[in-house]
Design a protein around this motif. Structure first.
Motif, PDB file in Angstrom:
ATOM      1  N   LYS A  14      30.132  71.979  41.245  1.00 32.97           N
ATOM      2  CA  LYS A  14      30.321  71.068  40.969  1.00 32.97           C
ATOM      3  C   LYS A  14      29.242  71.169  38.636  1.00 32.97           C
ATOM      4  O   LYS A  14      27.889  72.005  40.247  1.00 32.97           O
ATOM      5  CB  LYS A  14      29.392  69.390  41.033  1.00 32.97           C
ATOM      6  N   ALA A  16      24.059  63.109  32.811  1.00 30.43           N
ATOM      7  CA  ALA A  16      24.479  64.913  33.457  1.00 30.43           C
ATOM      8  C   ALA A  16      25.984  64.755  32.616  1.00 30.43           C
ATOM      9  O   ALA A  16      26.633  64.239  33.659  1.00 30.43           O
ATOM     10  CB  ALA A  16      23.739  65.468  33.858  1.00 30.43           C
ATOM     11  N   ASN A  17      26.356  65.442  32.688  1.00 31.69           N
ATOM     12  CA  ASN A  17      28.162  65.925  32.502  1.00 31.69           C
ATOM     13  C   ASN A  17      28.833  65.980  34.163  1.00 31.69           C
ATOM     14  O   ASN A  17      27.614  68.076  34.261  1.00 31.69           O
ATOM     15  CB  ASN A  17      28.507  66.569  31.948  1.00 31.69           C
ATOM     16  N   THR A  18      29.396  66.110  34.202  1.00 30.80           N
ATOM     17  CA  THR A  18      29.683  66.825  35.839  1.00 30.80           C
ATOM     18  C   THR A  18      30.778  66.762  36.407  1.00 30.80           C
ATOM     19  O   THR A  18      32.171  66.422  35.581  1.00 30.80           O
ATOM     20  CB  THR A  18      29.087  66.319  37.026  1.00 30.80           C
ATOM     21  N   SER A  46      27.125  70.857  35.688  1.00 28.67           N
ATOM     22  CA  SER A  46      25.709  69.411  35.483  1.00 28.67           C
ATOM     23  C   SER A  46      25.713  70.198  34.270  1.00 28.67           C
ATOM     24  O   SER A  46      25.608  71.132  34.100  1.00 28.67           O
ATOM     25  CB  SER A  46      24.837  69.182  36.482  1.00 28.67           C
TER      26      SER A  46
END
Length: 128
Positions: free
Chosen positions: A18, A2-4, A20
């Motif tokens: 955040k 995941a990109n956070t 995601s």
């Protein structure tokens, strides 16, 4: 994977949000596209169980998210499902999932979710 990224959500409470993104399983941490923004981090999230509730309406306020989380927590406790990182015990994190409905979608038809992490073993026990 995941990109956070931490973002100020614009509310006066100055809480952090955040964001995601799930990256397809064909990628690894090494082969995932590199973020252009240095505030965006790529990390692998271990598998986990979530309990979620769905509700309709516009993107929810912090107050609405709290109300939905409280209802969800009460239901889980009644069913004997253990909440991980419960609010008031340190790490309580509420996960809010908003769907990108088309702009013309009436609020009553928009879908939102509030989710919390739960102990998978307690989920199995409650189903017996």
């Amino acid at each position: 994977n995941a990109n956070t990224s931490d973002n100020n959500n614009g509310n006066k409470s100055k809480s952090k949000t955040k964001v995601s993104f799930v990256i397809g399983s064909k990628y690894t941490l090494k082969t995932a596209p590199k973020p252009l923004d240095s505030n965006v981090k790529i990390r692998q999230v271990p598998s986990h169980y979530l309990a979620a509730t769905t509700f309709s309406g516009p993107p929810p306020s912090d107050e609405r998210v709290g109300e939905e989380r409280n209802i969800l927590e009460q239901t889980l406790e009644r069913e004997g499902i253990k909440i991980l990182g419960k609010k008031g015990h340190g790490e309580g994190e509420t996960m809010v999932y908003g769907y990108h409905d088309p702009v013309i979608t009436p609020n009553i038809l928009r879908k939102n979710e509030v989710a919390v992490m739960v102990d998978g073993k307690s989920v199995v026990r409650s189903q017996c």
